[in-house]
Design a protein around this motif. Structure first.
Motif, PDB file in Angstrom:
ATOM      1  N   LYS A 153      37.164  24.654  42.161  1.00 32.17           N
ATOM      2  CA  LYS A 153      36.596  25.002  43.469  1.00 32.17           C
ATOM      3  C   LYS A 153      37.552  25.878  44.275  1.00 32.17           C
ATOM      4  O   LYS A 153      37.119  26.820  44.966  1.00 32.17           O
ATOM      5  N   GLU A 154      38.844  25.604  44.176  1.00 33.03           N
ATOM      6  CA  GLU A 154      39.820  26.428  44.886  1.00 33.03           C
ATOM      7  C   GLU A 154      39.834  27.861  44.353  1.00 33.03           C
ATOM      8  O   GLU A 154      39.942  28.825  45.127  1.00 33.03           O
ATOM      9  N   ASP A 155      39.703  28.027  43.039  1.00 34.45           N
ATOM     10  CA  ASP A 155      39.661  29.375  42.456  1.00 34.45           C
ATOM     11  C   ASP A 155      38.415  30.133  42.930  1.00 34.45           C
ATOM     12  O   ASP A 155      38.474  31.335  43.226  1.00 34.45           O
ATOM     13  N   ILE A 156      37.279  29.447  43.000  1.00 30.95           N
ATOM     14  CA  ILE A 156      36.040  30.098  43.462  1.00 30.95           C
ATOM     15  C   ILE A 156      36.192  30.530  44.915  1.00 30.95           C
ATOM     16  O   ILE A 156      35.794  31.651  45.295  1.00 30.95           O
ATOM     17  N   LYS A 157      36.757  29.670  45.754  1.00 30.95           N
ATOM     18  CA  LYS A 157      36.972  30.036  47.157  1.00 30.95           C
ATOM     19  C   LYS A 157      37.891  31.252  47.281  1.00 30.95           C
ATOM     20  O   LYS A 157      37.651  32.151  48.100  1.00 30.95           O
ATOM     21  N   LYS A 158      38.925  31.299  46.455  1.00 35.15           N
ATOM     22  CA  LYS A 158      39.869  32.416  46.500  1.00 35.15           C
ATOM     23  C   LYS A 158      39.175  33.724  46.127  1.00 35.15           C
ATOM     24  O   LYS A 158      39.363  34.758  46.783  1.00 35.15           O
ATOM     25  N   LYS A 159      38.330  33.688  45.084  1.00 30.59           N
ATOM     26  CA  LYS A 159      37.621  34.898  44.668  1.00 30.59           C
ATOM     27  C   LYS A 159      36.633  35.355  45.740  1.00 30.59           C
ATOM     28  O   LYS A 159      36.481  36.553  46.005  1.00 30.59           O
ATOM     29  N   LEU A 160      35.946  34.414  46.366  1.00 30.45           N
ATOM     30  CA  LEU A 160      34.989  34.777  47.413  1.00 30.45           C
ATOM     31  C   LEU A 160      35.706  35.377  48.623  1.00 30.45           C
ATOM     32  O   LEU A 160      35.196  36.319  49.251  1.00 30.45           O
ATOM     33  N   LYS A 161      36.879  34.850  48.955  1.00 31.60           N
ATOM     34  CA  LYS A 161      37.650  35.420  50.058  1.00 31.60           C
ATOM     35  C   LYS A 161      38.097  36.844  49.752  1.00 31.60           C
ATOM     36  O   LYS A 161      38.065  37.730  50.623  1.00 31.60           O
ATOM     37  N   GLN A 162      38.489  37.092  48.496  1.00 29.19           N
ATOM     38  CA  GLN A 162      38.884  38.445  48.108  1.00 29.19           C
ATOM     39  C   GLN A 162      37.693  39.404  48.179  1.00 29.19           C
ATOM     40  O   GLN A 162      37.818  40.539  48.645  1.00 29.19           O
ATOM     41  N   LYS A 163      36.522  38.960  47.712  1.00 28.82           N
ATOM     42  CA  LYS A 163      35.327  39.805  47.794  1.00 28.82           C
ATOM     43  C   LYS A 163      34.970  40.122  49.242  1.00 28.82           C
ATOM     44  O   LYS A 163      34.602  41.257  49.573  1.00 28.82           O
ATOM     45  N   ALA A 164      35.064  39.113  50.103  1.00 31.92           N
ATOM     46  CA  ALA A 164      34.756  39.346  51.520  1.00 31.92           C
ATOM     47  C   ALA A 164      35.764  40.287  52.157  1.00 31.92           C
ATOM     48  O   ALA A 164      35.425  41.102  53.033  1.00 31.92           O
ATOM     49  N   ALA A 165      37.056  40.223  51.733  1.00 32.24           N
ATOM     50  CA  ALA A 165      38.087  41.085  52.316  1.00 32.24           C
ATOM     51  C   ALA A 165      37.918  42.539  51.887  1.00 32.24           C
ATOM     52  O   ALA A 165      38.150  43.463  52.683  1.00 32.24           O
ATOM     53  N   PHE A 166      37.498  42.760  50.636  1.00 36.10           N
ATOM     54  CA  PHE A 166      37.364  44.127  50.121  1.00 36.10           C
ATOM     55  C   PHE A 166      35.922  44.639  50.177  1.00 36.10           C
ATOM     56  O   PHE A 166      35.613  45.662  49.564  1.00 36.10           O
ATOM     57  N   LYS A 167      35.057  43.967  50.892  1.00 33.88           N
ATOM     58  CA  LYS A 167      33.653  44.376  50.945  1.00 33.88           C
ATOM     59  C   LYS A 167      33.485  45.651  51.754  1.00 33.88           C
ATOM     60  O   LYS A 167      34.132  45.837  52.795  1.00 33.88           O
TER      61      LYS A 167
END
Length: 228
Positions: free
Chosen positions: A44-58
């Motif tokens: 779950k922590e890895d999924i949250k990290k990936k989603l945060k990266q996608k939101a930052a580079f969107k």
């Protein structure tokens, strides 16, 4: 010594259970339970990290049609209900145009079949020269008839190969066009039936025992309306 140590049966080591005093806190977590919980937590922590990266580079200018063609219901994306932008009269006009196009193609195929059939008949026909012979008795008549038949077979045998190939190709084309015309006729009949079913008026589907010549296709009967 090591072999003797392995030969002696050892007692199974069991994990301790929850003490009686701590029974109210539930089951005591074992090591295997901790491993499962730790894996789920890190996943779950890895999924949250990936989603945060996608939101930052969107890209703020990014657009796709599901943004306007779907809506969120209880946290789930669902497509919006499609609203038909055409009225019943417009749909009827479009269906009429489609039926007219299919009918035109069907008639075109029928005309091509007639022309091709006529050309093949002209190719197969023998010259129309007829000679009349007079025989004195039956034996001479049979001999003349046999000679005429042999001449016909010989003339049929001397057809050039290129003409035979063209005739075979034409026959294959004729069969393909007949099959295509049959499919177009069936499609035209089905579309015509669907168009009639969309019209106003009370109708019902006849049972098999009510149809005079059943052919497997549904037959409908409209109730006669009194004209005013």
């Amino acid at each position: 010594m090591s072999s003797l140590r392995n030969a002696v049966p050892r007692p199974a080591h069991k994990e301790r259970s929850q003490p009686q005093v701590r029974k109210r806190f539930g089951l005591l977590e074992k090591h295997k339970d901790y491993v499962i919980r730790a894996k789920a937590y890190h996943q779950k922590e890895d999924i949250k990290k990936k989603l945060k990266q996608k939101a930052a580079f969107k890209n703020p200018d990014e657009f796709y049609f599901k943004m306007i063609n779907s809506k969120t219901v209880d946290g789930v994306h669902r497509p919006k209900e499609e609203i038909n932008k055409y009225s019943a009269e417009e749909l009827m006009i479009m269906k009429t145009q489609d039926i007219g196009y299919v009918f035109q193609k069907w008639q075109s195929e029928k005309n091509k079949i007639d022309k091709l059939t006529a050309s093949l008949q002209c190719t197969e026909e023998q010259p129309s020269r007829r000679h009349v012979y007079f025989a004195e008795d039956r034996e001479e008549a049979r001999e003349l008839e046999l000679q005429a038949k042999n001449k016909t077979d010989i003339s049929a045998m001397h057809i050039p190969k290129d003409i035979k190939k063209k005739m075979d190709r034409s026959y294959r084309d004729l069969e393909a066009r007949k099959s295509r015309a049959k499919d177009l006729e069936k499609l035209y009949m089905d579309m015509s039936m669907q168009k009639e079913l969309q019209k106003k008026g009370r109708k019902r589907k006849l049972r098999e025992d009510e149809i005079l010549n059943p052919n497997g296709k549904p037959v409908y009967k409209w109730k006669a309306d009194r004209k005013r």
